[in-house]
Design a protein around this motif. Structure first.
Motif, PDB file in Angstrom:
ATOM      1  N   SER A 117       0.696  -0.466  -0.405  1.00 21.31           N
ATOM      2  CA  SER A 117       0.329   0.010   0.299  1.00 21.31           C
ATOM      3  C   SER A 117       0.753   1.224  -0.074  1.00 21.31           C
ATOM      4  CB  SER A 117      -1.101   0.286   1.092  1.00 21.31           C
ATOM      5  OG  SER A 117      -0.056  -0.080   2.702  1.00 21.31           O
ATOM      6  N   MET A 118       1.780   1.174   0.636  1.00 20.34           N
ATOM      7  CA  MET A 118       2.938   2.031   0.657  1.00 20.34           C
ATOM      8  C   MET A 118       3.392   2.349  -1.153  1.00 20.34           C
ATOM      9  SD  MET A 118       5.142   1.830   3.997  1.00 20.34           S
ATOM     10  CE  MET A 118       6.527   2.864   3.605  1.00 20.34           C
ATOM     11  N   MET A 119       4.467   1.641  -1.777  1.00 18.89           N
ATOM     12  CA  MET A 119       4.325   1.693  -2.713  1.00 18.89           C
ATOM     13  C   MET A 119       3.148   2.008  -4.235  1.00 18.89           C
ATOM     14  SD  MET A 119       7.578   0.688  -4.452  1.00 18.89           S
ATOM     15  CE  MET A 119       7.997  -0.392  -3.866  1.00 18.89           C
ATOM     16  N   ASN A 120       1.947   2.111  -3.334  1.00 18.19           N
ATOM     17  CA  ASN A 120       0.828   1.597  -4.492  1.00 18.19           C
ATOM     18  C   ASN A 120       0.583   3.587  -4.515  1.00 18.19           C
ATOM     19  OD1 ASN A 120       0.509  -0.467  -5.793  1.00 18.19           O
ATOM     20  ND2 ASN A 120      -0.967  -0.940  -3.892  1.00 18.19           N
ATOM     21  N   ALA A 121       0.526   3.741  -2.297  1.00 16.72           N
ATOM     22  CA  ALA A 121       0.371   5.308  -2.652  1.00 16.72           C
ATOM     23  C   ALA A 121       1.600   6.266  -3.705  1.00 16.72           C
ATOM     24  CB  ALA A 121       0.362   6.103  -1.251  1.00 16.72           C
ATOM     25  N   THR A 150       0.908   6.072  -7.166  1.00 12.85           N
ATOM     26  CA  THR A 150      -0.195   7.177  -7.697  1.00 12.85           C
ATOM     27  C   THR A 150      -0.029   8.778  -7.268  1.00 12.85           C
ATOM     28  OG1 THR A 150      -1.764   5.092  -6.792  1.00 12.85           O
ATOM     29  CG2 THR A 150      -3.084   7.760  -7.113  1.00 12.85           C
ATOM     30  N   GLY A 151       1.116   8.978  -6.171  1.00 12.39           N
ATOM     31  CA  GLY A 151       1.221  10.093  -6.402  1.00 12.39           C
ATOM     32  C   GLY A 151       2.650  10.889  -7.675  1.00 12.39           C
ATOM     33  N   VAL A 182       2.618  28.499 -10.647  1.00 15.47           N
ATOM     34  CA  VAL A 182       2.596  27.725  -9.104  1.00 15.47           C
ATOM     35  C   VAL A 182       2.464  26.239  -8.821  1.00 15.47           C
ATOM     36  CG1 VAL A 182       1.597  27.319  -7.291  1.00 15.47           C
ATOM     37  CG2 VAL A 182       2.182  29.859  -8.365  1.00 15.47           C
ATOM     38  N   GLU A 183       1.587  25.727 -10.042  1.00 13.57           N
ATOM     39  CA  GLU A 183       1.017  24.544 -10.065  1.00 13.57           C
ATOM     40  C   GLU A 183       2.102  23.080 -11.179  1.00 13.57           C
ATOM     41  OE1 GLU A 183      -2.575  24.068 -12.487  1.00 13.57           O
ATOM     42  OE2 GLU A 183      -3.432  24.780 -10.410  1.00 13.57           O
ATOM     43  N   GLN A 184       3.397  24.188 -11.873  1.00 14.92           N
ATOM     44  CA  GLN A 184       4.195  23.041 -12.213  1.00 14.92           C
ATOM     45  C   GLN A 184       5.965  23.117 -10.840  1.00 14.92           C
ATOM     46  OE1 GLN A 184       6.161  22.924 -15.023  1.00 14.92           O
ATOM     47  NE2 GLN A 184       3.956  22.305 -15.808  1.00 14.92           N
ATOM     48  N   THR A 185       5.409  23.913  -9.826  1.00 16.67           N
ATOM     49  CA  THR A 185       5.725  23.624  -8.823  1.00 16.67           C
ATOM     50  C   THR A 185       5.416  23.005  -7.552  1.00 16.67           C
ATOM     51  OG1 THR A 185       7.260  25.635  -8.964  1.00 16.67           O
ATOM     52  CG2 THR A 185       7.087  24.896  -6.526  1.00 16.67           C
ATOM     53  N   LEU A 186       4.465  23.134  -7.905  1.00 18.12           N
ATOM     54  CA  LEU A 186       3.820  21.536  -6.539  1.00 18.12           C
ATOM     55  C   LEU A 186       3.650  20.300  -7.319  1.00 18.12           C
ATOM     56  CD1 LEU A 186       0.528  23.928  -5.462  1.00 18.12           C
ATOM     57  CD2 LEU A 186       2.462  22.940  -4.567  1.00 18.12           C
ATOM     58  N   GLY A 187       3.799  20.304  -8.666  1.00 21.31           N
ATOM     59  CA  GLY A 187       3.909  18.749  -9.678  1.00 21.31           C
ATOM     60  C   GLY A 187       4.652  18.239  -9.085  1.00 21.31           C
ATOM     61  N   GLU A 188       6.102  19.302  -9.070  1.00 24.82           N
ATOM     62  CA  GLU A 188       7.599  18.640  -9.204  1.00 24.82           C
ATOM     63  C   GLU A 188       7.244  18.318  -7.901  1.00 24.82           C
ATOM     64  OE1 GLU A 188      11.583  20.512  -9.276  1.00 24.82           O
ATOM     65  OE2 GLU A 188      10.920  21.766  -9.836  1.00 24.82           O
ATOM     66  N   LEU A 189       7.148  19.052  -6.623  1.00 24.21           N
ATOM     67  CA  LEU A 189       7.372  18.913  -5.232  1.00 24.21           C
ATOM     68  C   LEU A 189       6.607  16.900  -4.949  1.00 24.21           C
ATOM     69  CD1 LEU A 189       6.866  22.135  -3.503  1.00 24.21           C
ATOM     70  CD2 LEU A 189       9.034  20.900  -3.940  1.00 24.21           C
ATOM     71  N   GLN A 190       5.379  17.515  -5.759  1.00 25.17           N
ATOM     72  CA  GLN A 190       4.317  16.137  -5.431  1.00 25.17           C
ATOM     73  C   GLN A 190       5.369  14.913  -6.435  1.00 25.17           C
ATOM     74  OE1 GLN A 190       0.739  16.044  -6.582  1.00 25.17           O
ATOM     75  NE2 GLN A 190       0.298  14.059  -6.153  1.00 25.17           N
ATOM     76  N   VAL A 235       8.548   8.300  -1.102  1.00 21.59           N
ATOM     77  CA  VAL A 235       8.185   7.528  -0.948  1.00 21.59           C
ATOM     78  C   VAL A 235       8.255   5.597  -1.220  1.00 21.59           C
ATOM     79  CG1 VAL A 235       5.731   6.213  -0.647  1.00 21.59           C
ATOM     80  CG2 VAL A 235       6.113   8.586   0.538  1.00 21.59           C
ATOM     81  N   VAL A 236       7.914   5.526  -2.961  1.00 23.16           N
ATOM     82  CA  VAL A 236       8.570   4.853  -3.052  1.00 23.16           C
ATOM     83  C   VAL A 236       9.813   3.432  -3.370  1.00 23.16           C
ATOM     84  CG1 VAL A 236       8.868   3.684  -5.264  1.00 23.16           C
ATOM     85  CG2 VAL A 236       6.809   4.451  -5.124  1.00 23.16           C
ATOM     86  N   GLU A 237      10.701   4.564  -3.552  1.00 24.55           N
ATOM     87  CA  GLU A 237      11.907   4.323  -2.297  1.00 24.55           C
ATOM     88  C   GLU A 237      12.516   4.213  -0.965  1.00 24.55           C
ATOM     89  OE1 GLU A 237      16.524   6.661  -2.146  1.00 24.55           O
ATOM     90  OE2 GLU A 237      14.728   7.988  -2.300  1.00 24.55           O
ATOM     91  N   THR A 238      11.638   4.676   0.491  1.00 28.64           N
ATOM     92  CA  THR A 238      11.432   3.968   1.128  1.00 28.64           C
ATOM     93  C   THR A 238      10.691   2.590   1.455  1.00 28.64           C
ATOM     94  OG1 THR A 238      11.328   6.701   1.902  1.00 28.64           O
ATOM     95  CG2 THR A 238      10.967   4.808   3.136  1.00 28.64           C
TER      96      THR A 238
END
Length: 78
Positions: free
Chosen positions: A4-8, A11-12, A47-55, A62-65
């Motif tokens: 579920s962590m990997m899926n989250a 998805t992110g 601003v959405e470009q920056t938010l998308g990059e951060l996401q 999260v995937v790496e962890t």
């Protein structure tokens, strides 16, 4: 739990890329007249470009962890 962590995380990453694509499309329409679907708002997509990059970056962490945790669990089990 790890799945579920990997899926989250995945998805992110996908949601972040979607945000980047939508905002890039809006930025590309800056030179198009409003009556043809263009826009004059450049602040929101920037601003959405920056938010998308951060996401994408946060979700990749999260995937790496999750991957590292799974590797550790496999090492412990073996």
């Amino acid at each position: 739990m790890i799945g579920s962590m990997m899926n989250a995380g995945v998805t992110g990453v996908q949601n972040g890329y979607d945000m980047l694509n939508r905002s890039a499309d809006q930025i590309a329409k800056l030179n198009v007249p409003a009556e043809q679907g263009g826009t004059e708002d450049y602040i929101t997509p920037a601003v959405e470009q920056t938010l998308g990059e951060l996401q994408v970056k946060a979700s990749a962490k999260v995937v790496e962890t999750a991957s590292e945790t799974l590797g550790t669990l496999i090492d412990i089990k073996v």
